[in-house]
Design a protein around this motif. Structure first.
Motif, PDB file in Angstrom:
ATOM      1  N   ALA A  24      -3.793   5.132  -0.008  1.00 26.48           N
ATOM      2  CA  ALA A  24      -5.135   4.812  -0.485  1.00 26.48           C
ATOM      3  C   ALA A  24      -5.251   5.307  -1.919  1.00 26.48           C
ATOM      4  O   ALA A  24      -4.960   6.465  -2.206  1.00 26.48           O
ATOM      5  CB  ALA A  24      -6.199   5.463   0.391  1.00 26.48           C
ATOM      6  N   VAL A  25      -5.645   4.401  -2.804  1.00 25.57           N
ATOM      7  CA  VAL A  25      -5.882   4.734  -4.206  1.00 25.57           C
ATOM      8  C   VAL A  25      -7.395   4.739  -4.388  1.00 25.57           C
ATOM      9  O   VAL A  25      -8.053   3.716  -4.151  1.00 25.57           O
ATOM     10  CB  VAL A  25      -5.219   3.711  -5.154  1.00 25.57           C
ATOM     11  N   GLN A  48       1.971  -0.204   2.012  1.00 24.00           N
ATOM     12  CA  GLN A  48       0.659  -0.771   2.322  1.00 24.00           C
ATOM     13  C   GLN A  48      -0.371   0.020   1.524  1.00 24.00           C
ATOM     14  O   GLN A  48      -0.380   1.251   1.595  1.00 24.00           O
ATOM     15  CB  GLN A  48       0.379  -0.661   3.813  1.00 24.00           C
ATOM     16  N   VAL A  49      -1.203  -0.689   0.779  1.00 26.01           N
ATOM     17  CA  VAL A  49      -2.112  -0.007  -0.145  1.00 26.01           C
ATOM     18  C   VAL A  49      -3.529  -0.524   0.028  1.00 26.01           C
ATOM     19  O   VAL A  49      -3.753  -1.732   0.155  1.00 26.01           O
ATOM     20  CB  VAL A  49      -1.671  -0.227  -1.618  1.00 26.01           C
ATOM     21  N   ARG A  50      -4.476   0.404  -0.002  1.00 24.85           N
ATOM     22  CA  ARG A  50      -5.892   0.034  -0.065  1.00 24.85           C
ATOM     23  C   ARG A  50      -6.456   0.671  -1.327  1.00 24.85           C
ATOM     24  O   ARG A  50      -6.340   1.879  -1.537  1.00 24.85           O
ATOM     25  CB  ARG A  50      -6.657   0.528   1.156  1.00 24.85           C
ATOM     26  N   ASP A  79      -1.352   7.690   4.707  1.00 23.74           N
ATOM     27  CA  ASP A  79      -0.432   8.833   4.704  1.00 23.74           C
ATOM     28  C   ASP A  79      -0.621   9.634   3.419  1.00 23.74           C
ATOM     29  O   ASP A  79      -0.411  10.841   3.397  1.00 23.74           O
ATOM     30  CB  ASP A  79       1.029   8.356   4.753  1.00 23.74           C
ATOM     31  N   VAL A  80      -0.968   8.918   2.350  1.00 21.68           N
ATOM     32  CA  VAL A  80      -1.038   9.496   1.010  1.00 21.68           C
ATOM     33  C   VAL A  80      -2.334   9.051   0.342  1.00 21.68           C
ATOM     34  O   VAL A  80      -2.748   7.898   0.476  1.00 21.68           O
ATOM     35  CB  VAL A  80       0.158   9.006   0.148  1.00 21.68           C
ATOM     36  N   ARG A 100      -7.552  16.541   3.827  1.00 23.99           N
ATOM     37  CA  ARG A 100      -7.007  17.370   4.907  1.00 23.99           C
ATOM     38  C   ARG A 100      -5.966  16.606   5.727  1.00 23.99           C
ATOM     39  O   ARG A 100      -6.218  15.520   6.224  1.00 23.99           O
ATOM     40  CB  ARG A 100      -8.139  17.842   5.813  1.00 23.99           C
ATOM     41  N   GLY A 101      -4.766  17.177   5.826  1.00 26.75           N
ATOM     42  CA  GLY A 101      -3.705  16.606   6.649  1.00 26.75           C
ATOM     43  C   GLY A 101      -2.926  15.477   5.997  1.00 26.75           C
ATOM     44  O   GLY A 101      -2.114  14.830   6.662  1.00 26.75           O
ATOM     45  N   ARG A 102      -3.191  15.217   4.718  1.00 26.50           N
ATOM     46  CA  ARG A 102      -2.505  14.143   4.008  1.00 26.50           C
ATOM     47  C   ARG A 102      -1.944  14.684   2.697  1.00 26.50           C
ATOM     48  O   ARG A 102      -2.518  15.587   2.104  1.00 26.50           O
ATOM     49  CB  ARG A 102      -3.458  13.011   3.647  1.00 26.50           C
TER      50      ARG A 102
END
Length: 160
Positions: A24-25, A48-50, A79-80, A100-102
């Motif tokens: 995610a950007v 895969q990008v959002r 994930d990122v 958190r968690g990423r």
């Protein structure tokens, strides 16, 4: 002698996970912005990008956009997270929950002297901060950003 397999006792050598990442950007999101270029580059590598356009949505809906933007990120299950300055519009509390968690990275493109407080706060929250201006690395380290590095901007010769 040819080594055909990694010895079992050597746990330091790992085959990297080759699955595509969900990235995610979050920042500005129009097609001519850096965030859109980051998203295009990640997609070109098979990820895969959002792209979450925090700037335009907050300009249009104000504070009502903030929970919608957060849900948009969470629903994608990245994930990122790659964050830019306009991600700060979500506010510190929402960003902490999203991070958190990423793995999270903040790429800062602007030269501001002195640095903006919200930029310092985000730089301290993420796993890594990148700045396009090399002299800023020591400035941010001196202001408490623990993991800051230089990452110059690039161009896509097909588009830029």
């Amino acid at each position: 002698m040819v080594i055909t397999r990694i010895p079992a006792q050597d746990s330091r050598l790992r085959i990297p996970d080759s699955r595509p990442l969900r990235i995610a950007v979050v920042g500005a999101g129009r097609s001519h912005k850096n965030e859109a270029a980051i998203a295009r580059a990640a997609r070109s590598l098979g990820h895969q990008v959002r792209l979450i356009n925090a700037l335009t949505w907050t300009q249009r809906l104000g504070r009502f956009s903030l929970p919608l933007l957060s849900r948009g990120v969470e629903a994608f299950k990245p994930d990122v997270l790659i964050l830019t300055r306009h991600a700060t519009l979500l506010g510190e509390h929402r960003l902490q929950k999203l991070i958190r968690g990423r793995y999270s990275a903040f790429w800062y493109f602007d030269l501001r002297i002195p640095p903006i407080q919200s930029v310092l706060t985000l730089g301290r929250m993420v796993d890594a901060m990148f700045t396009t201006y090399l002299p800023q690395v020591e400035t941010y380290r001196g202001l408490g950003v623990p993991n800051v590095m230089h990452l110059p901007q690039g161009v896509d010769p097909k588009i830029d």
